[in-house]
Write a protein that holds these residues in place. Sequence first.
Motif, PDB file in Angstrom:
ATOM      1  N   HIS A  21       3.630  -1.609  -8.424  1.00 19.48           N
ATOM      2  CA  HIS A  21       4.340  -0.494  -7.794  1.00 19.48           C
ATOM      3  C   HIS A  21       4.753   0.544  -8.830  1.00 19.48           C
ATOM      4  O   HIS A  21       4.797   0.272 -10.034  1.00 19.48           O
ATOM      5  CB  HIS A  21       5.583  -0.998  -7.040  1.00 19.48           C
ATOM      6  CG  HIS A  21       5.269  -1.773  -5.804  1.00 19.48           C
ATOM      7  ND1 HIS A  21       4.828  -3.080  -5.840  1.00 19.48           N
ATOM      8  CD2 HIS A  21       5.328  -1.422  -4.485  1.00 19.48           C
ATOM      9  CE1 HIS A  21       4.622  -3.502  -4.601  1.00 19.48           C
ATOM     10  NE2 HIS A  21       4.921  -2.522  -3.760  1.00 19.48           N
ATOM     11  N   LEU A  41      11.698   1.413  -0.964  1.00 16.38           N
ATOM     12  CA  LEU A  41      10.443   1.559  -0.228  1.00 16.38           C
ATOM     13  C   LEU A  41      10.615   2.494   0.959  1.00 16.38           C
ATOM     14  O   LEU A  41       9.773   3.372   1.212  1.00 16.38           O
ATOM     15  CB  LEU A  41       9.956   0.181   0.252  1.00 16.38           C
ATOM     16  CG  LEU A  41       9.318  -0.746  -0.785  1.00 16.38           C
ATOM     17  CD1 LEU A  41       9.108  -2.126  -0.187  1.00 16.38           C
ATOM     18  CD2 LEU A  41       7.988  -0.179  -1.280  1.00 16.38           C
ATOM     19  N   GLY A  62      10.894   6.103  -0.047  1.00 19.41           N
ATOM     20  CA  GLY A  62       9.705   6.687  -0.655  1.00 19.41           C
ATOM     21  C   GLY A  62       9.792   6.780  -2.164  1.00 19.41           C
ATOM     22  O   GLY A  62       8.929   7.387  -2.806  1.00 19.41           O
ATOM     23  N   MET A  67       6.530   2.925  -4.425  1.00 22.47           N
ATOM     24  CA  MET A  67       5.238   2.990  -3.724  1.00 22.47           C
ATOM     25  C   MET A  67       4.209   2.164  -4.482  1.00 22.47           C
ATOM     26  O   MET A  67       4.373   1.878  -5.679  1.00 22.47           O
ATOM     27  CB  MET A  67       4.776   4.445  -3.619  1.00 22.47           C
ATOM     28  CG  MET A  67       4.463   5.085  -4.962  1.00 22.47           C
ATOM     29  SD  MET A  67       4.684   6.875  -4.986  1.00 22.47           S
ATOM     30  CE  MET A  67       6.483   6.969  -5.210  1.00 22.47           C
ATOM     31  N   GLN A 109      -0.949   4.584  -4.184  1.00 19.04           N
ATOM     32  CA  GLN A 109      -0.374   5.700  -3.424  1.00 19.04           C
ATOM     33  C   GLN A 109       0.189   6.793  -4.330  1.00 19.04           C
ATOM     34  O   GLN A 109       0.380   7.930  -3.884  1.00 19.04           O
ATOM     35  CB  GLN A 109       0.769   5.185  -2.543  1.00 19.04           C
ATOM     36  CG  GLN A 109       0.359   4.179  -1.490  1.00 19.04           C
ATOM     37  CD  GLN A 109       1.587   3.624  -0.793  1.00 19.04           C
ATOM     38  OE1 GLN A 109       2.341   2.819  -1.345  1.00 19.04           O
ATOM     39  NE2 GLN A 109       1.801   4.077   0.437  1.00 19.04           N
ATOM     40  N   ALA A 110       0.467   6.457  -5.567  1.00 20.39           N
ATOM     41  CA  ALA A 110       1.155   7.388  -6.458  1.00 20.39           C
ATOM     42  C   ALA A 110       0.179   8.389  -7.052  1.00 20.39           C
ATOM     43  O   ALA A 110      -0.849   8.011  -7.618  1.00 20.39           O
ATOM     44  CB  ALA A 110       1.861   6.624  -7.569  1.00 20.39           C
TER      45      ALA A 110
END
Length: 320
Positions: free
Chosen positions: A21, A74, A77, A80, A84-85
């Motif tokens: 993440h 999460l 936002g 992530m 997704q980043a």
Amino acid sequence: MKFVTLQALNKGHAGIILGEHVLDLVLAARIIPGARLLPSSVRAILETEVEGLTLVRRIAETVESERALWDQLLELGALMGRGQAKLTAPIPDPKLILSVGTNYRSHQAEMGGKVPSAPVAFIKCNGSIIGTGDAIVLPPSNPQMVDFEGEFCVVIGKPCERVAERDAMRHVAGYTLANDVSARDWVPHMRTAAIASDITAFNQASLYNIIGKNFPTFCPLGPVLVTSDEIADPQAVTFKTDIDGNVMQLGDTGDMIFPIAFIISEFSRFFRFAPGDVITTGSPAGAGMGRKPPRFLRPGERVTITSDKIGGLENPVVAG
């Protein structure tokens, strides 16, 4: 730790990697006590030296240990998945990018040159920086001989000027990767001017050589800034450059002619290094100009520079 900069509106947000993440430190500051004291950019965090790094470590430990907080982040936002980043360069705004050339024995051997007695360097401008995933744009004026050079990079963490070699590594915040992209069309003019001993022509050719390394998008940087505590020996790091999966360069920082501590010490005689400054440390054998026949970038290709210590810096190539 692994620092990143996330794209956020017109301004990047400092972030860190937490396993699979990414934590946006700016958004996380909305709900984590004490995090509001943290600057919003990676370079500004480095400028606080120990204070900022200590706070980031404390935030990381808190997030990883508190499941309820993890879930809140999460939902907000601020946390992530890595896929997704959208990242920019980890330091998108260094005050100085110093690029050291002819610093790998393997590269000198393939070019048929002698081992230099002193390091040489040039400066790349901020406007050439892009992040992983961003496109290298072949300039319409000079698209035919655009070269790639994978490089291991040092990021300065503490200001230094005229620093002794034995103390130089104390001023390092961490490490990242770069691609020193160059439009080689300019370079032959320099050799011709030098042979002719025409000072005006030589000065003009020198300028063209630097311009050829500073077109927009010619300094991919990243994907992360790995803090120095995670790389015990920066002179024992391997990395590679590939194009569409075909390996072009295999680098080992132990092959450097001038080691990192010496480079910092030598150039601190002339520059006052500041937190966030980037030093690219040279490129190993296998770049396009050194291959037989030469091999340059073409639209539709994808260049990736990878180190298991840092990750992969990946950039597609497009026509201007």
